[in-house]
Scaffold this motif. Sequence first.
Motif, mmCIF file in Angstrom:
data_model
loop_
_atom_site.group_PDB
_atom_site.id
_atom_site.type_symbol
_atom_site.label_atom_id
_atom_site.label_comp_id
_atom_site.label_asym_id
_atom_site.label_seq_id
_atom_site.Cartn_x
_atom_site.Cartn_y
_atom_site.Cartn_z
ATOM 1 N N GLY A 102 -23.572 22.461 -3.628
ATOM 2 C CA GLY A 102 -22.789 23.006 -2.345
ATOM 3 C C GLY A 102 -24.323 22.988 -1.435
ATOM 4 N N LYS A 103 -23.895 23.120 -0.343
ATOM 5 C CA LYS A 103 -24.738 23.192 0.807
ATOM 6 C C LYS A 103 -25.232 24.557 1.235
ATOM 7 N N VAL A 104 -26.614 24.749 1.378
ATOM 8 C CA VAL A 104 -27.267 26.075 1.601
ATOM 9 C C VAL A 104 -27.848 26.055 3.091
ATOM 10 N N GLN A 105 -27.271 26.801 3.972
ATOM 11 C CA GLN A 105 -27.843 27.034 5.192
ATOM 12 C C GLN A 105 -27.791 28.461 5.993
ATOM 13 N N GLN A 106 -28.876 28.944 6.342
ATOM 14 C CA GLN A 106 -28.915 30.367 6.870
ATOM 15 C C GLN A 106 -28.278 31.411 5.677
ATOM 16 N N GLN A 107 -28.730 31.460 4.536
ATOM 17 C CA GLN A 107 -28.221 32.358 3.730
ATOM 18 C C GLN A 107 -26.866 32.246 3.286
ATOM 19 N N THR A 108 -26.259 31.109 3.585
ATOM 20 C CA THR A 108 -24.700 31.219 3.155
ATOM 21 C C THR A 108 -24.774 29.758 2.504
ATOM 22 N N LEU A 109 -24.025 29.686 1.379
ATOM 23 C CA LEU A 109 -23.675 28.365 0.502
ATOM 24 C C LEU A 109 -22.159 28.075 0.743
ATOM 25 N N THR A 110 -22.042 26.764 0.928
ATOM 26 C CA THR A 110 -20.629 26.388 1.230
ATOM 27 C C THR A 110 -20.360 25.088 -0.014
ATOM 28 N N VAL A 111 -19.173 25.274 -0.596
ATOM 29 C CA VAL A 111 -18.803 24.332 -1.759
ATOM 30 C C VAL A 111 -17.366 23.877 -1.545
ATOM 31 N N ASP A 112 -17.439 22.425 -1.609
ATOM 32 C CA ASP A 112 -16.128 21.886 -1.440
ATOM 33 C C ASP A 112 -15.084 21.919 -2.479
ATOM 34 N N ILE A 113 -14.196 22.842 -2.708
ATOM 35 C CA ILE A 113 -13.629 23.139 -3.843
ATOM 36 C C ILE A 113 -12.362 22.132 -3.826
ATOM 37 N N ALA A 114 -12.109 21.489 -2.892
ATOM 38 C CA ALA A 114 -10.921 20.264 -3.025
ATOM 39 C C ALA A 114 -11.366 19.217 -4.215
ATOM 40 N N SER A 115 -12.838 19.034 -4.614
ATOM 41 C CA SER A 115 -13.097 18.198 -5.242
ATOM 42 C C SER A 115 -14.046 18.618 -6.426
ATOM 43 N N ILE A 116 -14.609 19.667 -6.208
ATOM 44 C CA ILE A 116 -15.393 20.570 -7.139
ATOM 45 C C ILE A 116 -14.869 21.529 -7.674
ATOM 46 N N LYS A 117 -14.545 21.691 -8.829
ATOM 47 C CA LYS A 117 -13.990 22.915 -9.431
ATOM 48 C C LYS A 117 -14.897 23.854 -10.176
ATOM 49 N N ASN A 118 -16.196 23.216 -10.579
ATOM 50 C CA ASN A 118 -17.054 23.989 -11.181
ATOM 51 C C ASN A 118 -18.273 23.853 -10.436
ATOM 52 N N PHE A 119 -18.904 25.091 -10.389
ATOM 53 C CA PHE A 119 -20.233 24.758 -9.772
ATOM 54 C C PHE A 119 -21.135 26.031 -9.780
ATOM 55 N N SER A 120 -22.347 25.920 -9.572
ATOM 56 C CA SER A 120 -23.285 27.094 -9.906
ATOM 57 C C SER A 120 -24.374 27.351 -8.976
ATOM 58 N N ILE A 121 -25.122 28.425 -8.958
ATOM 59 C CA ILE A 121 -25.866 28.923 -7.991
ATOM 60 C C ILE A 121 -27.114 29.479 -8.691
ATOM 61 N N GLN A 122 -28.144 28.794 -8.354
ATOM 62 C CA GLN A 122 -29.562 29.135 -9.308
ATOM 63 C C GLN A 122 -30.499 30.061 -8.593
ATOM 64 N N MET A 123 -30.979 30.918 -9.309
ATOM 65 C CA MET A 123 -31.867 31.948 -8.577
ATOM 66 C C MET A 123 -33.204 31.729 -9.189
ATOM 67 N N ALA A 124 -34.552 31.577 -8.674
ATOM 68 C CA ALA A 124 -35.552 31.648 -9.205
ATOM 69 C C ALA A 124 -36.576 32.686 -8.663
ATOM 70 N N TRP A 125 -37.519 33.128 -9.510
ATOM 71 C CA TRP A 125 -38.462 34.089 -8.919
ATOM 72 C C TRP A 125 -39.610 33.920 -9.413
ATOM 73 N N THR A 126 -40.676 34.469 -8.687
ATOM 74 C CA THR A 126 -42.235 34.473 -9.001
ATOM 75 C C THR A 126 -42.738 35.700 -9.063
ATOM 76 N N GLY A 127 -42.063 36.656 -8.581
ATOM 77 C CA GLY A 127 -42.244 38.219 -8.347
ATOM 78 C C GLY A 127 -41.395 39.184 -8.399
ATOM 79 N N ALA A 128 -41.511 40.338 -8.404
ATOM 80 C CA ALA A 128 -40.716 41.459 -8.427
ATOM 81 C C ALA A 128 -40.465 42.119 -7.140
ATOM 82 N N LYS A 129 -39.269 42.555 -6.673
ATOM 83 C CA LYS A 129 -39.005 43.404 -5.488
ATOM 84 C C LYS A 129 -38.629 44.796 -5.995
ATOM 85 N N GLN A 130 -39.606 45.624 -5.555
ATOM 86 C CA GLN A 130 -39.427 47.045 -6.313
ATOM 87 C C GLN A 130 -38.387 47.880 -5.275
#
Length: 458
Positions: free
Chosen positions: A430-458
Amino acid sequence: MPHRKLTHIRIIAFTLLTALSYQSQAQSTDQHTDQHFQALLQNNKILKQGEKQFAMHCAGCHKKDLSGAVGFNLKDGEWVHGGKPSQILASLQNGFDKAGMPGFARILSQSDQEAIVAYILSKREGFESLTYKIYQLESDEDKYYGQNDLIASGKLNKNIADFELPEIKHYAIEFSGDFHVPQTEKTYLFAEHVNGLNLTLENNGKPVESEGWKGIVKWPLKSGKQHLKITYIAGKEGAWLRNIGFYVVNKDMSIKLFPVSTKALAESKKSTYDIKALAGYVVQQKKIIKLPPYSMAIGAPQQVNYAFNTRSCAVNGLWHGDMLNIGPNIGGRGKDGSIPLGDWLYHYPQQLMPTLTKEQTCSFIKYRINDNAPEFTFKVNDLTLSLTTDFSHKNQARFVYSVLDNPSNLTQISFVLPSAKGLSLSSQQGKVQQQTLTVDIASIKNFSIQMAWTGAKQ
């Protein structure tokens, strides 16, 4: 004038007799209903039916084990709207709109309604209709009392024994009421730091022999419903010893199942009951601090945890470390929030949420364990999706979505993405823009969103 007065008296008398007649009929009906449910409690087929219906219609708010989440704890002795079978049935049928509980009178069959109530009754814990009596004694050495020594008595509406009720130095106090324990395991009434105290227990009118050592005393209990009387005769012990913490424990005393006295209840609120996902995934539906109602907590062995909300279909919390301390939730009868043990990466109002329209509906369908990981199935409007996770890479969370049914032939779906310091998000499909992800589900039936971190938010 006398004739009018006589007529008026007759009208009042007729009204009172009619009211008393209706009251008598209502009491008779309630007694018949209560007796009917006592018979249902002996029917395993009915209890299985009730367990199934409860899981479908009630567990979302009251939790599968009835310990309370958004809704009240349904196992203990504190019943805000009445704990008799007839009262529980009326609450189920009529609901409480202001609290968000629908009435089920027109939703479920009479048979399913009664099965749910019977199942709830089969899981009850602790006292029911608990009363107390306080007797005046003459001295520390006085151990004998009778009806003439009775100075106070009453009913304890929360069905918890309060040993701080007496306001005199020399006294005996009795607590008496019907008592419920699990039918499936051996249990004991248990108290600590009571060495030398004059404590006795009667079960169904018969004395129960205690077992004790090193300040610990326990009494064996019968399974199911029984009638208990706890008696304490005060001696020379100080005030702090007179406030006794009673629990019901399992056979080897490794688990305190529930508190019986006010001191034990207060202790349980302060206690720590850590839930950790050590050998596999763990799912808990508890009230959790910083998360909205209807959030289900999922813990992974990789020490990554997230919360899925069954009302918004959003992942509204992510934290790494151990899972939850549910002690406050247990002690607070489901009202107090459990505490995440790790460090927040993000939490509500930040969330990962699918969006189709401004006015959309989320319908949670089910969750199951698929390939050793929980899989959630839900609808956003009429689009059916599933969600599972992958935490195999260190400091990463992968949320995997699949389109299961798309009857409206939608061409795309958007996701609101969480924003937090040290957290980065991406998607290969998908395409990420301004804290929004858009996915074309007409052609893509399976998709994923990855989150990675280096520190913790308290």
